[in-house]
Scaffold this motif. Structure first.
Motif, PDB file in Angstrom:
ATOM      1  N   ASN A 258      14.675  37.601  62.971  1.00 39.61           N
ATOM      2  CA  ASN A 258      15.412  37.971  61.766  1.00 39.61           C
ATOM      3  C   ASN A 258      14.728  39.143  61.077  1.00 39.61           C
ATOM      4  O   ASN A 258      13.506  39.145  60.917  1.00 39.61           O
ATOM      5  CB  ASN A 258      15.492  36.808  60.782  1.00 39.61           C
ATOM      6  CG  ASN A 258      16.201  35.590  61.333  1.00 39.61           C
ATOM      7  OD1 ASN A 258      15.763  34.469  61.127  1.00 39.61           O
ATOM      8  ND2 ASN A 258      17.307  35.806  62.033  1.00 39.61           N
ATOM      9  N   HIS A 273      19.665  41.346  59.532  1.00 42.19           N
ATOM     10  CA  HIS A 273      20.164  41.372  60.908  1.00 42.19           C
ATOM     11  C   HIS A 273      19.401  40.341  61.731  1.00 42.19           C
ATOM     12  O   HIS A 273      18.239  40.046  61.453  1.00 42.19           O
ATOM     13  CB  HIS A 273      19.956  42.770  61.511  1.00 42.19           C
ATOM     14  CG  HIS A 273      20.497  42.931  62.895  1.00 42.19           C
ATOM     15  ND1 HIS A 273      21.845  42.865  63.187  1.00 42.19           N
ATOM     16  CD2 HIS A 273      19.876  43.153  64.081  1.00 42.19           C
ATOM     17  CE1 HIS A 273      22.033  43.052  64.485  1.00 42.19           C
ATOM     18  NE2 HIS A 273      20.850  43.230  65.046  1.00 42.19           N
ATOM     19  N   THR A 274      20.064  39.803  62.747  1.00 43.42           N
ATOM     20  CA  THR A 274      19.430  38.892  63.694  1.00 43.42           C
ATOM     21  C   THR A 274      19.464  39.521  65.084  1.00 43.42           C
ATOM     22  O   THR A 274      20.527  39.976  65.535  1.00 43.42           O
ATOM     23  CB  THR A 274      20.142  37.533  63.724  1.00 43.42           C
ATOM     24  OG1 THR A 274      20.028  36.915  62.440  1.00 43.42           O
ATOM     25  CG2 THR A 274      19.516  36.612  64.772  1.00 43.42           C
ATOM     26  N   VAL A 312      20.385  49.427  65.719  1.00 39.05           N
ATOM     27  CA  VAL A 312      21.165  48.259  65.311  1.00 39.05           C
ATOM     28  C   VAL A 312      22.571  48.702  64.914  1.00 39.05           C
ATOM     29  O   VAL A 312      22.752  49.626  64.121  1.00 39.05           O
ATOM     30  CB  VAL A 312      20.493  47.535  64.127  1.00 39.05           C
ATOM     31  CG1 VAL A 312      21.426  46.497  63.524  1.00 39.05           C
ATOM     32  CG2 VAL A 312      19.192  46.864  64.577  1.00 39.05           C
ATOM     33  N   GLY A 313      23.572  48.062  65.502  1.00 41.01           N
ATOM     34  CA  GLY A 313      24.967  48.363  65.157  1.00 41.01           C
ATOM     35  C   GLY A 313      25.604  49.472  65.948  1.00 41.01           C
ATOM     36  O   GLY A 313      26.793  49.761  65.762  1.00 41.01           O
ATOM     37  N   CYS A 325      21.692  43.789  73.570  1.00 42.83           N
ATOM     38  CA  CYS A 325      22.149  44.458  72.353  1.00 42.83           C
ATOM     39  C   CYS A 325      21.591  45.889  72.306  1.00 42.83           C
ATOM     40  O   CYS A 325      20.599  46.201  72.973  1.00 42.83           O
ATOM     41  CB  CYS A 325      21.720  43.659  71.122  1.00 42.83           C
ATOM     42  SG  CYS A 325      19.945  43.359  71.017  1.00 42.83           S
ATOM     43  N   GLU A 327      19.846  47.555  70.226  1.00 45.00           N
ATOM     44  CA  GLU A 327      18.487  47.753  69.718  1.00 45.00           C
ATOM     45  C   GLU A 327      17.405  47.287  70.695  1.00 45.00           C
ATOM     46  O   GLU A 327      16.222  47.511  70.461  1.00 45.00           O
ATOM     47  CB  GLU A 327      18.307  47.063  68.362  1.00 45.00           C
ATOM     48  CG  GLU A 327      18.486  45.558  68.362  1.00 45.00           C
ATOM     49  CD  GLU A 327      19.898  45.106  68.046  1.00 45.00           C
ATOM     50  OE1 GLU A 327      20.068  43.955  67.591  1.00 45.00           O
ATOM     51  OE2 GLU A 327      20.851  45.892  68.268  1.00 45.00           O
TER      52      GLU A 327
END
Length: 384
Positions: A258, A273-274, A312-313, A325, A327
């Motif tokens: 986290n 974010h996780t 991230v994202g 993911c 990241e």
């Protein structure tokens, strides 16, 4: 007809062989050194010398002998390549051993005086050493049970915080005969990690099996805020960013990481974010000292993952999403047992040391091609 691809999971040995085959694409160098006993701790020491394109470096290690032999704090030396054409021997060599009364769970040098090292052991005892003199000069017992949390204050010399299985966190002033400055049992379960804030000399945090992160102010001698990680099954580790004043990462027993915002922190708030990429509990977290937003995590799943928080994202192609993911920057898969600790080299960019329950020390540098995102010379079809 072609044989159908096997869906059976690879054995640990097969995974290791596959990793070795692909090492040349992922690292500038990677070395493996077998120890007699596993080390639960590793940290690069800042002192180093450079000569003829080679950096002579040193690390802190420990021993976990399970009562079968004497335990030691160990100093190890190695060589890192600085200039192309030079030849470095990156295997490690033990250069000093300092005795301890139990297994060493964590060893950390004092930022203001790296000659001084604090350890916390399996009995909750804290020991202080002077490396150059090879002297064990202080011993005290702030805890009554096994401890993994120990952290020097980066802003106030000699202030040490520790945490242990006895549910306590303790701040000790090692400049005043190890006087207890503050002690708290607000945690309702095992304390797994403690860290001082990187910018504020008065703040430190603890994480516990009670699923809470607690942020303390040593001036007020109390918890100033807390975060409850409801789905975590317990929090194992934490790290404050050395670049962003309000960024904090916690590693959970349920394998997730986290990212938290200290400005918004509360019992059920502050989650930014996780990150999901590990398959078992997180054991260690450390932000890169050189590159903002780069975080390394070690896990019981035998992996070290390097994360790029600035990704991230980001949108991904479907085939890329299958690899993880956006990241997830790099996965180090060379250990054959759970990772117990990791450390970024403070003077050699993108270089990490990691230790695991397989008794092996890994020293490795991420490939320059990965860092620069240059895949021009890598044919992906050859990657296993």
């Amino acid at each position: 007809m072609a044989e159908p691809e096997s869906t059976e999971p690879l054995s640990i040995k097969e995974e290791y062989q596959l990793w070795r085959k692909n090492c040349r694409y992922m690292y500038e160098f990677v070395s493996e050194t077998a120890l007699t006993w596993p080390s639960l701790t590793i940290q690069w020491l800042p002192g180093h010398t450079e000569k003829d394109g080679i950096t002579e470096a040193n690390l802190l290690l420990g021993t976990h002998t399970s009562g079968q032999d004497t335990n030691y704090l160990k100093v190890a030396s190695t060589e890192l390549l600085v200039k192309e054409g030079a030849k470095a021997n990156s295997k490690i060599k033990i250069t000093a051993k300092l005795e301890n009364s139990a297994e060493i769970c964590r060893a950390r040098y004092m930022p203001q005086d790296p000659n001084i090292v604090a350890t916390i052991n399996g009995l909750g005892q804290v020991d202080l050493y002077k490396l150059q003199e090879q002297e064990h000069y202080a011993h005290f017992s702030p805890h009554t049970d096994n401890g993994y949390g120990v952290s020097w204050n980066p802003k106030q010399q000699g202030l040490l915080v520790s945490g242990a299985d006895d549910h306590w966190v303790c701040v000790s002033d090692t400049t005043k005969d190890n006087e207890t400055v503050y002690k708290s049992d607000v945690q309702k379960d095992i304390v797994n990690d403690v860290k001082w804030h990187q910018f504020d000399a008065n703040l430190f945090a603890s994480v516990s099996e009670d699923k809470h992160l607690y942020l303390f102010d040593v001036r007020e001698k109390k918890v100033v805020t807390k975060y409850y990680a409801e789905s975590s099954e317990g929090i194992n580790s934490l790290a404050f960013s050395p670049f962003a004043h309000n960024l904090l990462a916690i590693g959970n027993t349920n394998s997730n990481i986290n990212l938290l915002d200290l400005r918004k922190l509360g019992p059920n708030s502050g989650l930014l974010h996780t990150m999901m990429g590990h398959s078992e509990g997180i054991t260690s977290l450390e932000f890169s000292p050189h590159n903002d937003g780069i975080l390394a995590s070690g896990s019981q799943d035998r992996r070290v993952i390097v994360w790029d928080l600035f990704k991230v994202g980001e949108e991904q192609q479907q085939e890329d999403a299958e690899d993880g993911c956006p990241e997830l920057f790099m996965m180090h898969a060379g250990h054959t047992a759970g990772v117990t600790d990791l450390t970024w080299c403070p003077y050699h960019d993108w270089t990490i040391g990691s230790v695991a329950d397989d008794n092996i020390v890994h020293l490795w540098q991420v490939s320059n091609k990965l860092v620069s995102n240059d895949e021009s010379d890598v044919d992906e079809s050859v990657l296993e």
